[in-house]
Design an enzyme around this catalytic site. Structure first.
Site, PDB file in Angstrom:
ATOM      1  N   GLU A 107     -36.837  55.491  52.659  1.00  8.97           N
ATOM      2  CA  GLU A 107     -37.755  54.820  51.740  1.00  8.97           C
ATOM      3  C   GLU A 107     -37.013  54.539  50.446  1.00  8.97           C
ATOM      4  O   GLU A 107     -36.230  55.375  49.992  1.00  8.97           O
ATOM      5  CB  GLU A 107     -38.966  55.698  51.402  1.00  8.97           C
ATOM      6  CG  GLU A 107     -39.949  55.887  52.529  1.00  8.97           C
ATOM      7  CD  GLU A 107     -39.880  57.274  53.140  1.00  8.97           C
ATOM      8  OE1 GLU A 107     -39.017  58.071  52.714  1.00  8.97           O
ATOM      9  OE2 GLU A 107     -40.676  57.558  54.052  1.00  8.97           O
ATOM     10  N   TYR A 119     -28.175  49.190  50.600  1.00  8.32           N
ATOM     11  CA  TYR A 119     -28.596  49.365  51.991  1.00  8.32           C
ATOM     12  C   TYR A 119     -28.450  48.058  52.782  1.00  8.32           C
ATOM     13  O   TYR A 119     -28.027  48.067  53.935  1.00  8.32           O
ATOM     14  CB  TYR A 119     -30.038  49.893  52.046  1.00  8.32           C
ATOM     15  CG  TYR A 119     -30.191  51.243  51.383  1.00  8.32           C
ATOM     16  CD1 TYR A 119     -29.309  52.288  51.672  1.00  8.32           C
ATOM     17  CD2 TYR A 119     -31.200  51.488  50.450  1.00  8.32           C
ATOM     18  CE1 TYR A 119     -29.432  53.521  51.053  1.00  8.32           C
ATOM     19  CE2 TYR A 119     -31.327  52.718  49.833  1.00  8.32           C
ATOM     20  CZ  TYR A 119     -30.449  53.729  50.138  1.00  8.32           C
ATOM     21  OH  TYR A 119     -30.561  54.958  49.527  1.00  8.32           O
TER      22      TYR A 119
HETATM   23  C1  LIG Z   1     -27.792  53.230  44.601  1.00  7.91           C
HETATM   24  C2  LIG Z   1     -26.535  54.088  44.376  1.00  7.91           C
HETATM   25  C3  LIG Z   1     -26.628  55.331  45.235  1.00  7.91           C
HETATM   26  C4  LIG Z   1     -25.313  53.264  44.819  1.00  7.91           C
HETATM   27  O1  LIG Z   1     -24.154  54.095  44.731  1.00  7.91           O
HETATM   28  P1  LIG Z   1     -22.687  53.471  44.561  1.00  7.91           P
HETATM   29  O2  LIG Z   1     -21.706  54.539  44.858  1.00  7.91           O
HETATM   30  O3  LIG Z   1     -22.596  52.780  43.265  1.00  7.91           O
HETATM   31  O4  LIG Z   1     -22.657  52.370  45.731  1.00  7.91           O
HETATM   32  P2  LIG Z   1     -21.333  51.754  46.401  1.00  7.91           P
HETATM   33  O5  LIG Z   1     -20.260  51.646  45.378  1.00  7.91           O
HETATM   34  O6  LIG Z   1     -21.013  52.513  47.649  1.00  7.91           O
HETATM   35  O7  LIG Z   1     -21.859  50.294  46.765  1.00  7.91           O
HETATM   36  C5  LIG Z   1     -21.600  49.671  48.008  1.00  7.91           C
HETATM   37  C6  LIG Z   1     -22.208  48.283  47.955  1.00  7.91           C
HETATM   38  O8  LIG Z   1     -23.623  48.357  47.723  1.00  7.91           O
HETATM   39  C7  LIG Z   1     -24.034  47.296  46.842  1.00  7.91           C
HETATM   40  N1  LIG Z   1     -24.449  47.850  45.541  1.00  7.91           N
HETATM   41  C8  LIG Z   1     -24.330  49.136  45.133  1.00  7.91           C
HETATM   42  N2  LIG Z   1     -24.820  49.274  43.880  1.00  7.91           N
HETATM   43  C9  LIG Z   1     -25.230  48.045  43.498  1.00  7.91           C
HETATM   44  C10 LIG Z   1     -25.793  47.534  42.301  1.00  7.91           C
HETATM   45  N3  LIG Z   1     -26.003  48.330  41.229  1.00  7.91           N
HETATM   46  N4  LIG Z   1     -26.090  46.207  42.240  1.00  7.91           N
HETATM   47  C11 LIG Z   1     -25.859  45.400  43.292  1.00  7.91           C
HETATM   48  N5  LIG Z   1     -25.302  45.820  44.460  1.00  7.91           N
HETATM   49  C12 LIG Z   1     -24.998  47.127  44.559  1.00  7.91           C
HETATM   50  C13 LIG Z   1     -22.820  46.427  46.649  1.00  7.91           C
HETATM   51  O9  LIG Z   1     -22.821  45.455  47.685  1.00  7.91           O
HETATM   52  C14 LIG Z   1     -21.693  47.422  46.827  1.00  7.91           C
HETATM   53  O10 LIG Z   1     -20.480  46.816  47.216  1.00  7.91           O
HETATM   54  P3  LIG Z   1     -19.515  46.145  46.094  1.00  7.91           P
HETATM   55  O11 LIG Z   1     -19.426  47.114  44.942  1.00  7.91           O
HETATM   56  O12 LIG Z   1     -18.237  45.967  46.836  1.00  7.91           O
HETATM   57  O13 LIG Z   1     -20.184  44.862  45.711  1.00  7.91           O
HETATM   58  C15 LIG Z   1     -26.355  54.456  42.877  1.00  7.91           C
HETATM   59  O14 LIG Z   1     -26.504  53.294  42.102  1.00  7.91           O
HETATM   60  C16 LIG Z   1     -27.348  55.499  42.393  1.00  7.91           C
HETATM   61  O15 LIG Z   1     -27.085  56.705  42.461  1.00  7.91           O
HETATM   62  N6  LIG Z   1     -28.513  55.024  41.874  1.00  7.91           N
HETATM   63  C17 LIG Z   1     -29.563  55.953  41.382  1.00  7.91           C
HETATM   64  C18 LIG Z   1     -30.173  56.758  42.512  1.00  7.91           C
HETATM   65  C19 LIG Z   1     -30.740  55.874  43.617  1.00  7.91           C
HETATM   66  O16 LIG Z   1     -31.308  54.825  43.386  1.00  7.91           O
HETATM   67  N7  LIG Z   1     -30.564  56.354  44.880  1.00  7.91           N
HETATM   68  C20 LIG Z   1     -31.073  55.668  46.047  1.00  7.91           C
HETATM   69  C21 LIG Z   1     -32.497  56.031  46.242  1.00  7.91           C
HETATM   70  S1  LIG Z   1     -33.208  55.255  47.668  1.00  7.91           S
END
Ligand SMILES: CC(C)(COP(=O)(O)OP(=O)(O)OC[C@H]1O[C@@H](n2cnc3c(N)ncnc32)[C@H](O)[C@@H]1OP(=O)(O)O)[C@@H](O)C(=O)NCCC(=O)NCCS
Length: 148
Positions: A107, A119
């Site tokens: 979710e 995702y």
């Molecule tokens: C969502 C979250 C887990 C992503 O973690 P991350 O380590 O930055 O993600 P990644 O670097 O592995 O990203 C892989 C791909 O996902 C997409 N992506 C990740 N974060 C993104 C953002 N802020 N905006 C747009 N695309 C994004 C991109 O396609 C990215 O590839 P790219 O950097 O080559 O373009 C992080 O932003 C976070 O901790 N957010 C707060 C907590 C949260 O929302 N958790 C999920 C709850 S369901």
């Protein structure tokens, strides 16, 4: 378990929880409690992983196993380490641990566009909506799933 160029991914331990809570608090409007993470450490039907550089936790994931599925219950990356592939590595490691699974689901808040982008990038698709799932903010959850 898995090593990237800079971080390693391994099982979560109780000594990680202080740092996990710091990330949790800045990542979510309704963060999990310490007890919530402690319970995951003793869960049999799930997996809890951390990404670490040395002694520093930079991200974590919690997955719950069903018969042929993984429910991703929690995932966050420290703000300083976002957009460097940490979440992608954590999701891949979680799925790798449970190779008998046919699909993964989760979710995500309807307002959490960043996580939805992550995702979708990894092949998850929206399969439904849970209305007002996040009761405190009166917010819907998107249900997203990926078949292997
Ligand atoms: C969502 C979250 C887990 C992503 O973690 P991350 O380590 O930055 O993600 P990644 O670097 O592995 O990203 C892989 C791909 O996902 C997409 N992506 C990740 N974060 C993104 C953002 N802020 N905006 C747009 N695309 C994004 C991109 O396609 C990215 O590839 P790219 O950097 O080559 O373009 C992080 O932003 C976070 O901790 N957010 C707060 C907590 C949260 O929302 N958790 C999920 C709850 S369901």
């Amino acid at each position: 378990m898995h090593a990237d160029s800079e971080w390693i991914i391994r099982q979560m331990m109780s000594k990680d929880i202080d740092q996990i809570l710091e990330i949790e608090i800045v990542s979510f409007p309704t963060p999990w409690s310490r007890r919530g993470f402690e319970q995951e450490l003793i869960r049999q039907d799930g997996i809890s992983l951390v990404a670490k550089i040395g002694d520093t936790v930079i991200g974590y994931i919690i997955g719950w196993f069903g018969v042929d599925e993984i429910h991703i219950a929690n995932l966050a990356v420290h703000p300083d380490w976002r957009r460097q592939g940490v979440a992608r590595s954590l999701i891949q490691a979680c799925i790798h641990e449970r190779q008998i699974c046919h699909w993964a689901w989760l979710e995500v808040r309807s307002s959490n566009i960043n996580a939805q982008s992550l995702y979708r990038k990894l092949g998850f698709r929206e399969i439904g909506i849970r209305k007002k799932y996040y009761v405190q903010e009166n917010e819907d959850a998107l249900l997203m799933a990926k078949e292997f």
